[in-house]
Scaffold this motif. Structure first.
Motif, mmCIF file in Angstrom:
data_model
loop_
_atom_site.group_PDB
_atom_site.id
_atom_site.type_symbol
_atom_site.label_atom_id
_atom_site.label_comp_id
_atom_site.label_asym_id
_atom_site.label_seq_id
_atom_site.Cartn_x
_atom_site.Cartn_y
_atom_site.Cartn_z
ATOM 1 N N SER B 43 0.838 -1.205 0.000
ATOM 2 C CA SER B 43 0.000 0.000 0.000
ATOM 3 C C SER B 43 0.867 1.247 0.000
ATOM 4 O O SER B 43 0.570 2.220 -0.685
ATOM 5 N N ASP B 158 -5.875 -0.848 -4.749
ATOM 6 C CA ASP B 158 -5.333 -1.367 -3.484
ATOM 7 C C ASP B 158 -6.298 -2.399 -2.912
ATOM 8 O O ASP B 158 -7.302 -2.047 -2.307
ATOM 9 N N GLU B 159 -5.976 -3.640 -3.080
ATOM 10 C CA GLU B 159 -6.794 -4.752 -2.588
ATOM 11 C C GLU B 159 -8.283 -4.510 -2.794
ATOM 12 O O GLU B 159 -9.051 -4.564 -1.840
HETATM 13 MG MG LIG Z 1 -2.311 -2.548 2.396
#
Ligand SMILES: [Mg+2]
Ligand SMILES: Nc1ncnc2c1ncn2[C@@H]1O[C@H](COP(=O)(O)OP(=O)(O)O)[C@@H](O)[C@H]1O
Lengths: 291, 353
Positions: B43, B158-159
């Motif tokens: 991240s 991000d995910e």
């Molecule tokens: Mg993360």
């Protein structure tokens, strides 16, 4: 069902207290407002006089004047408190040296009783002994006298109110800002919003509920301001600072005119509710309706 | 569309360094997946690409421009957060249209693009709703819609699927991949899920503790992992690792584990006594009559496959076979290993030999 009954039992003490100290007196005030009643007069009996008190209000020039003075005061005070409170809240969101001390000092006015605030400001504002007129004169050549200048008296009361109550606004706005999720703000930067756009499109709508709640509290408080003003100017000069609260006070205490005083109180309560309702409708209702 | 270059990037939070010189080159139109365990810095790296996090040292460029000091709004990137970061007080329509509105596009263009995106993402019915009136999957698609109306140089994810249930995750995986094929825009996608990485990426960047462990195409990483970490991270179920050394036993060069298990070796120039970690993927083990004898611990049938956990002394080995297989616990099972599928790693450096 069991838990429901338990809930009522636990609530009961509060409800009883609320009933005796909130609901009953309110009903009594409404009742009194339909009577002519001066318990300290030669004839202390309560005489029902229908809507006479309410009819009288409409033609009471002093009352109408006090309403407009109050509205102007409330607008200036509450809007200034919001702006200053927001700026301070944003400042307290950042780190700076001496922040803890400054924040503590900044909230001190909140813990002072209005009557004391009024006396302190009176001490500071009285010509010839007050520190503020002295330095205004010494440094800027401005001479003010809240005893004779309606504008000076009015402005002083607004500044005193800002000084007294801005910390409350700051505290609630800090609470609102701290609890904001960071993601939408980062997302807005990525979506190409500049600082001003982020403020109006993201920050304001997201803290709006807290702002409205704060304004409610300040509005209701400001509409019934009495003690500080009573201390500082006594409603004068003339009727320049004779707010509704002061007006009711004068009606009820020197004149002991309880019936008419109650009527004004009922009307002021009604106006307060209308003001809050308008605020709610314009600020929050469009959003909540779609919830 | 643009290529992205991450050049020796370092990140410190105060005195703590969390990123130790990361280098990644991303080609124009490539789908790159950053993968690694939680806390490895995926991240942080993505946020540095977006401009939300400062770069302590090194350089990041998008297109031909070094963007180290360029604020997020001028980087021409779109990002989808794990939390979706929808604007709670705006409708789906206004959420998707927000970047266009900020760019000062006129109403009719915004309307056309928002409806176009809603159409692609199956959101047309929900345009007037607020985020809290949507399911997780629908929110996820709104966040996607807000990204695709932009037509940015690079997409950052991000995910984005980690808050969805397993089934929806598979569907969205396919949809995102399809979207990439249609738009051809460079994508940097962060996940901790190696299956997502394997199925979606053109190129995978495996990270650990703020360092890049290996970069390569999915099958490349699967076939030729650079070290024990990558070998264990890529592939499911994980590769078996057995510690031991190389020996010559009965004239045959073999691997002998610390518990005395003898396993077949591929051709190697390593001397006898060299300490190695022996790696074999469960799916590369067959069950037969002439293999290595072990004791069954547990058998897990999934219908299409059967996973057999077995042990020898302190060494655990599991195998994944296509056939149905039944065995009582503690009975003997023989694992057949083709030496061609064996990976040898140095026991101290953990690097592939
Ligand atoms: Mg993360
Ligand atoms: N604001 C911060 N301050 C200090 N350390 C941070 C901060 N943000 C992230 N970290 C640290 O940086 C490392 C990488 O975090 P992150 O990029 O969120 O990992 P990932 O996304 O791979 O799970 C972690 O060790 C985390 O503790």
């Amino acid at each position: 069902m069991q838990s429901n009954r338990l809930g009522w039992i636990l609530l009961a003490p509060t409800l009883v207290i609320l009933f005796f100290f909130g609901v009953l007196p309110f009903i009594y005030v409404v009742y009194v407002s339909f009577h002519q009643w001066n318990p300290f007069a030669a004839d202390p009996t309560m005489i029902f006089n229908g809507a006479d008190n309410f009819r009288k209000i409409v033609f009471d020039a002093e009352f109408l004047n006090s309403v407009s003075v109050t509205v102007i005061f409330v607008l200036f005070a509450v809007i200034s408190e919001l702006v200053v409170g927001y700026v301070l809240a944003q400042a307290f969101m950042k780190e700076f040296p001496g922040k803890a001390i400054f924040r503590t000092i900044h909230t001190l006015p909140l813990i002072m009783a209005p009557i004391i605030v009024g006396s302190v400001w009176k001490l500071m504002m009285t010509p010839s002994i007050g520190i503020i007129p002295h330095y205004l004169n010494a440094w800027f050549g401005i001479s003010i006298n809240i005893g004779t200048s309606p504008v000076a008296a009015f402005a002083t009361i607004i500044i005193m109110d800002i000084w007294h109550w801005t910390p409350l606004v700051t505290l609630t706005l800090i609470a609102a800002l701290v609890s904001l999720p960071p993601d939408p703000f980062e997302q807005a930067q990525i979506d190409g919003a500049n600082k001003r756009q982020i403020f109006f499109h993201i920050t304001v709508p997201m803290i709006a509920p807290a702002v409205v709640a704060t304004v409610f509290i300040r509005l209701m408080d400001a509409l019934r301001t009495v003690d500080e003003v009573w201390m500082l100017t006594g409603g004068g000069p003339g009727s320049a600072t004779r707010f509704v609260g002061v007006h009711i006070f004068k009606e009820v205490f020197p004149k002991t005119n309880y019936g008419y005083g109650s009527t004004i109180s009922v009307i002021v309560l009604y106006l307060t509710i209308v003001a809050c309702w308008l605020l709610y409708v314009t600020m929050l209702a469009p959003r909540n309706k779609k919830d | 569309m643009a290529q992205v270059k991450i050049d020796n990037v370092i990140k410190r939070y105060g005195s703590v360094q969390v990123m130790h010189g990361v280098n990644v080159d991303i080609d124009d139109g490539e789908f790159v997946v950053l993968v690694g365990p939680s806390g490895c810095g995926k991240s942080t790296l993505l946020r540095m690409l977006a401009g939300l996090e400062e770069i302590s040292d090194g350089a990041i460029s998008i297109g031909d421009r070094v963007v180290n000091d360029v604020p997020p709004k001028e980087r021409d990137i779109a990002m989808v957060f794990q939390s979706y970061a929808l604007y709670p007080h705006k409708t789906v329509y206004d959420n998707i249209g927000f970047p266009l509105k900020m760019a000062g596009r006129d109403k009719s263009e915004i309307d056309q693009k928002v409806r176009g995106a809603a159409d692609i993402l199956d959101l047309t019915k929900y345009l007037k709703r607020y985020p809290k009136e949507l399911s997780g999957g629908q929110r996820q698609r709104v966040a996607m819609g807000r990204a695709i109306v932009r037509d940015p140089q690079v997409f950052l994810f991000d995910e984005p699927l980690s808050n969805l249930d397993a089934k929806l995750r598979v569907t969205m995986r396919v949809e995102i991949k399809e979207l990439h094929q249609r738009l051809g825009t460079t994508i940097v996608y962060v996940t901790h899920d190696q299956i997502e990485a394997m199925t979606m990426a053109d190129k995978i960047v495996v990270m650990r503790d703020g360092r890049v462990e290996q970069i390569g195409a999915p099958l490349d990483l699967y076939d030729n992992p650079a070290n024990v970490f990558v070998a264990g991270f890529i592939g499911s179920p994980s590769m078996n690792f057995i510690h031991g050394q190389i020996v010559t036993d009965g004239g045959v060069r073999q691997f002998r584990s610390d518990s005395g298990l003898l396993l077949p070796l591929p051709q190697t120039a390593l001397p006898d006594g060299h300490k190695v970690t022996y790696g074999i993927r469960p799916e590369h083990i067959a069950i037969g009559n002439h293999g290595v004898p072990l004791r069954v611990v547990v058998v897990e049938p999934t219908g299409s496959e059967t996973q057999v956990f077995a042990k020898h002394g302190g060494d655990f080995v599991d195998a994944l076979v296509k056939d149905r297989f039944k065995a009582a616990p503690n009975s003997e099972v023989r694992f057949v290993i083709d030496p061609a599928n064996v990976h040898l790693f140095d026991r101290t450096t953990e690097q592939r030999l």
